[in-house]
Design an enzyme around this catalytic site. Sequence first.
Site, PDB file in Angstrom:
ATOM      1  N   GLY A 360       0.628  -1.165  -0.113  1.00 33.08           N
ATOM      2  CA  GLY A 360       0.035   0.093  -0.155  1.00 33.08           C
ATOM      3  C   GLY A 360       0.913   1.245  -0.027  1.00 33.08           C
ATOM      4  O   GLY A 360       0.220   2.434   0.196  1.00 33.08           O
ATOM      5  N   SER A 684      16.752  -7.728  15.860  1.00 35.61           N
ATOM      6  CA  SER A 684      16.934  -6.407  16.484  1.00 35.61           C
ATOM      7  C   SER A 684      16.534  -6.340  17.970  1.00 35.61           C
ATOM      8  O   SER A 684      16.184  -5.156  18.377  1.00 35.61           O
ATOM      9  CB  SER A 684      16.162  -5.520  15.536  1.00 35.61           C
ATOM     10  OG  SER A 684      14.916  -5.995  15.718  1.00 35.61           O
ATOM     11  N   LYS A 727      11.333   1.841  11.652  1.00 31.79           N
ATOM     12  CA  LYS A 727      11.006   1.826  13.131  1.00 31.79           C
ATOM     13  C   LYS A 727      10.769   3.245  13.589  1.00 31.79           C
ATOM     14  O   LYS A 727      10.102   3.390  14.733  1.00 31.79           O
ATOM     15  CB  LYS A 727      12.304   1.169  13.653  1.00 31.79           C
ATOM     16  CG  LYS A 727      12.344  -0.187  13.342  1.00 31.79           C
ATOM     17  CD  LYS A 727      13.579  -1.104  13.976  1.00 31.79           C
ATOM     18  CE  LYS A 727      13.559  -2.322  13.462  1.00 31.79           C
ATOM     19  NZ  LYS A 727      14.911  -3.008  13.748  1.00 31.79           N
TER      20      LYS A 727
END
Length: 779
Positions: A360, A684, A727
């Site tokens: 999207g 991570s 992030k």
Amino acid sequence: MTITESVQAERCYILPVRDLVLFPGVIVPLYIGRPRSLKTIEKASIEDKPLFVVAQKDLTTEEPMSEDIYTIGTLCKVLQMIRIPDGTVKILVEGKQRGRIREFFEDEETFQGNIAIVQWVSALPENMEALKRSVLELFEKYVSINAKIPKEVIVSLANIEHPCDIADVVASHLKIKTEKKQKLLSITNPEKYIKLLIKILMEEIELMELEQSIQEQVRQKMEKGHREYYLREQLKIIQTELGEEDFSSETENLLKKIAESEMPEEVCKKARIEVDRLSKMPPISSEASVLRTYLDWLLALPWNTYTEENLDITKAQRILDEDHYGLVKVKERILEFLAVRQLAGKEAKGQVLCFVGPPGVGKTSLAQSIARALGRRFVNFSLGGVRDEAEIRGHRRTYVGAQPGRIIQKMRQAGTKNPIMLMDEIDKIGQDFRGDPASALLEVLDPAQNSNFTDHYIESAFDLSNVIFITTANVTHTIPAPLLDRMEVIRLPGYVAEEKIHIAKKHLLPKLFKEHGLTDKMISITSKTVEKTIRDYTREAGVRNLQRSLATLCRKVTLKIVREGKDSTLKKITIGVKDLKDYLGAPRLYDVQLPQNKQKGTVVGLAWTESGGDVLVIEAVAMSGKGDIILTGNLGNIMQESAQTALGFLRARSAELGLDHINWKNQDIHIHVPEGAIPKDGPSAGITMAVVMLSALSSRQVLPGIAMTGEISLQGKVLPVGGIREKILAAKRQKISNIIIPGANRIDVEEMEQWVTKGLSFYFVDNVSEVFDIALERR
């Protein structure tokens, strides 16, 4: 036996004839038309004198003289004379004896001369009987071949005794030149005469047999041709009645199309060979249908058709800005390509761009904008789930239902040799026993190889070097390394709320209004409404769900207008924040319950997902046990290993960290990541695990408003991670202003746009001890 002439010559009327040598013992009709010949016949009839018929040397001589006729002829008796209405005379003459003209008399009206009679005297040679039989046998064979000679002639020969008389009759019926017949008539030796006749018969029989063989072959071909013509005419009528196409001129049409096409010479030669094969096949055969389809593909491909490019950078930038908001680096890369095309021209090879980002974010629509900016044709297809190599390279024509691969299919659809070709979902391509499609794409996407791309169906090299290939993917780690190496990766990380509001107002709502028949006078959706829709209903990296939610609002308004009537005095409908619940229902998404105060054993971590960045609240508690670490929340192997690595570091540095009082054999640690139904994995979360465990074990509280990401080593080093931009955007959506990031990722932050980092504080760390000092209250 010898030939002798009578001593006394008789004066006779001479009749020169064309193309005829009359032999003794033969009755023939003659048609007389020349005035001098007519006068000669009349006088011979009146004076009751014999007629000496002699051949003319040259057929074209209209008024022959003595030098124009032969000297040896035949003395004849006129049996019948009939005048014909056209002025000519038909006479029936019978050959009696050979004669020779000794003296020729000529006047203005007739031909006359002294004729010496030639007679056969003395006994026949001993071999004459054998020669006679040879003549009869050969003549019988001759008659059997030549249908124009009546069979009765052979019967009449049985009543003739003298061999020379038989030879005269046979010679008179031969269809040979006048010169040969005159030679036979003039021979003075009977044995030579019959031997020459035998030789002529043998030659004529051989020639007639050869001629008959040739005629038979020609006749068979003609019959076959007539039969085929007849059947084709019948087929035309049948096809006309059935309303089917006429294939009679199919071969000619194909050859004409090949000649007019711009195919390379090698391909033209191959096409002509296939057309020749097609012409020899029955039109309704299955192989003919396969050949027609193959030729249609060859003729339909754009072998030398190009679309003129738009190399105006200003215009291209305007188009890109109209279609997409933001994406500065992507647009800059496209403009760089245009600049190279301006300077390098055709030397610039087609590029391979790979747009990587969550669903999207506009990967496909961006490719369409590139095509619009360049003025090139646009074609696309999806590689998701493709496992058969033939989908790329095509099927061989030996298979039933064979067809070209998707590359060639799309080139035909584009109709030009330099389109923009979009290959969606390249990260979801697979492989099985039918081959490896990714390996087939190596040739397609390599500028050094694709100039001679060969499809198994077409079997001819096709140049793909002028095609701009664009691929899309959600992630790169599932793309085979050799394939990824051939592409230039451009990442589209996602949008923050401010960007989505701008996209919705400038792009999505005008498009949706048009699709639903609405105008600005009928409906108004405020910016606050869009913002709340983004926050409470469509939390995502892209704008796809936002578009669906806005489309729902438009449908609701359209239904209301239709129910009340377009022509009614319905006022403009404005959808505010308070109206969203009526249109979209209760909010489906809620903000993550982030810690607002200092808390023990609760840390905010940053994660990357295929849908963009996300925020995770990780919890940990310490309790008595057997020294185990308990991990819940559907964590993957990598996250479990990160937790164990962090625990190993804490145990190894327990004295430094104030944990020397803990008996690790009796201490259990439970780590939980909420939303346990969702699988979580990735390298991570190491420093986050270390911080939450240290907080739980040492009772040091975690400071609020801080989020972190980074991996940990057993030595306590903070290792770099990926997905930094996503992030950071996730933290910004949750209004977190303090972010801890590995020092090695500083360059990623510096390359970001100013609006992304605005209002945020970054802590770049290289050791986990720095993380503890920033995130935990001091001891």
